[in-house]
Design an enzyme around this catalytic site. Structure first.
Site, PDB file in Angstrom:
ATOM      1  CG  HIS A 160     -22.280  -0.630 -35.381  1.00  0.00           C
ATOM      2  ND1 HIS A 160     -22.574  -1.648 -36.317  1.00  0.00           N
ATOM      3  CD2 HIS A 160     -24.452  -0.871 -35.262  1.00  0.00           C
ATOM      4  CE1 HIS A 160     -23.189  -2.853 -36.255  1.00  0.00           C
ATOM      5  NE2 HIS A 160     -24.402  -1.941 -35.887  1.00  0.00           N
TER       6      HIS A 160
ATOM      7  CE1 TYR B  82     -30.531   0.817 -36.908  1.00  0.00           C
ATOM      8  CE2 TYR B  82     -28.894   1.134 -38.097  1.00  0.00           C
ATOM      9  CZ  TYR B  82     -29.298   0.298 -37.723  1.00  0.00           C
ATOM     10  OH  TYR B  82     -28.506  -0.446 -37.169  1.00  0.00           O
TER      11      TYR B  82
END
EC number: 1.11.-.-
Length: 479
Positions: free
Chosen positions: A53, A343
């Protein structure tokens, strides 16, 4: 003594002798601490790009509750019709680098950071309601398969198709990705799905499995996607431009937020495992013999304005599925469990150990950053032995092995496309696949055809026929 004037980066002059041995060990830089500071800041102004991303765009908006969901949740942000919560949203491509074209066939991301009274709540979504894998140990290989060739730095479809052929649970998302949803594209028209099962917990400890998603009120815009792909060589930023220009025109894009709910005691009786993120929660589209999991409207998310400084306000945001609020718990989904660690770890590498304190201050929502009163955690009500045995599947040796649902879901998707979107939509799937498969070696092409035949014989035969017509002579086997 002759001298010249050297200029610092800010334009201030500094006399520097042109000759003289006594000055050989003294430089302009050493004599100008301000220049040292300017250069050191410049050397450090960039941060590592996201592992996935990397390319993104963002905006600010708000979420408003439009429907009563107090019977299924104890989440303060969702209690009270009309309640509004500020948010920041980052859209993104997935596999390629920060400078890549937005129009490539790729999964797209939609990450929402909600600044609630109980702290930050992140919704980390994709524009496709399932994922390629259910075993988190395969994630690095999945990402590497979508990256450029490590030797040539060129696009490498062979690595991608090799991964699909060796990991059949990815067939469902692969079929979906090669429809026009893979390039349908501006950020305003795409929907977002959290994909994973979560738990919404009530004050008495009872809870439900839930999946929520954001349905775009603008989309889908397949025509825009086709135009974008045709213009890709000349315009790699079309989606970002479309988002910002629409906001400047006062056209505020919105999404309807919906939730699907399953009682934990009913979950083992479904014809698939909702903890398997490579499958979607049926909304009545497909498969026809799997129970529909109805949707309920929750609220509306509307974007209002773009950032003043994208790098500081959006690029430095740290999203994570682990950013939860009171009343929300993660499910046992192995991919979700892995993301709870991965994450924050990735964000610490990218932004430093203090990343969790930055978002609210940068975006102007510091007042909502810390809960005013923190509710105590509620012990979850225990479930039956049947449910416990069902959950244990995710830790079994068979979890990462192919099973019949890995073929059933893509097979039913393929069969449903003419009904859901029209025959031409299904035809374009064949064309899109053939364009990709035609770029790989002949032995791997044969492997792809055999793998697709496990989904549907007509899918495999149609892709093979068109692919072999597209193969350039150098790629054809010599007699």
């Amino acid at each position: 003594m002759a001298s010249q004037v050297s200029l610092t980066a800010q334009g201030s002059g500094l006399s520097a002798p042109l000759n003289g041995p006594e000055h050989l060990t003294s430089t302009t830089v050493e004599n100008d601490p301000r220049l040292l500071d300017i250069l050191s800041r410049f050397n450090r102004e960039k941060i590592p790009e996201r592992a996935v991303h990397a390319r993104g765009a963002g905006a600010y908006g708000e979420f408003e509750v439009t429907h009563d969901v107090s019977d299924i949740c104890d989440i303060d942000m969702l209690l009270g019709i009309g309640k509004k919560t500020p948010c920041a949203v980052r859209f993104s491509t997935t596999a390629l680098e920060r400078g890549s074209a937005e129009s490539v066939r790729d999964v797209k991301g939609m990450a929402i950071k909600l600044f609630t009274g109980d702290g930050e709540w992140d919704w980390v979504c994709l524009n496709i309601p399932m994922f390629f894998i259910r075993d988190p140990s395969k994630f690095p290989d999945l990402v590497h398969a979508q990256r450029p060739d490590p030797a040539t730095n060129l696009a490498n479809p062979a690595a991608w198709w090799e991964f699909v052929c060796n990991n059949h649970e990815s067939l469902h998302m692969a079929v979906f990705l090669f429809t026009d949803f893979g390039t349908m594209f501006d950020y305003r028209s795409m929907s977002g799905y959290v994909s994973h099962a979560y738990k919404w917990v009530m004050p008495d400890g009872t809870w439900k499995y839930v999946h929520w998603f954001l349905a775009s009120d603008q989309g889908p815009n397949f025509e825009q996607g086709n135009q974008t792909r045709e213009a890709a060589p000349n315009d790699s930023e079309s989606a970002t431009r479309d988002l910002y220009q629409s906001l400047e025109r006062g056209e505020c894009p919105s999404w309807t937020v919906k939730v699907q709910v399953i009682d934990p005691e009913d979950a083992p009786r479904l014809a698939f495992n909702i903890l398997d993120v490579s499958k979607h929660w049926n909304l009545g589209n497909y498969p026809p013999d799997i129970p529909v999991i109805p949707e309920r409207c929750v609220g509306k998310l509307t974007l209002k304005k773009g950032p003043e400084n994208y790098f500081e306000e959006i690029e430095k945001l740290a999203f994570s599925p682990s950013h939860l609020v009171h009343g929300v718990e993660p499910s046992e989904d192995p991919m979700l469990q892995a993301r709870l660690f991965a994450y924050p770890d990735a964000q610490e590498h990218r932004l430093g150990p203090q990343f969790s304190d930055m978002a609210a201050k940068r975006t102007g929502h510091a007042a909502n950053d810390a809960p005013k009163t923190k509710k105590p955690a509620v012990p979850l009500q225990k479930q039956s032995r049947e449910h416990a045995e069902w959950v244990s599947q995710v830790t079994s040796s068979s979890w990462s092995q192919p099973n019949e649902t890995d073929y059933k879901f893509p097979r039913e998707l393929w069969a449903a496309l003419p009904r859901l979107r029209g025959e031409e939509f299904q035809n374009r799937l064949v064309v899109n696949m053939a364009e990709s498969v035609s770029q790989i070696p002949e032995d791997l092409r044969q492997k792809v055809y055999k793998t697709l035949a496990l989904v549907a014989e007509d899918l495999a035969s149609r892709v093979e026929s068109l692919t072999e017509e597209m193969v350039v002579p150098e790629q054809r086997p010599r007699l």
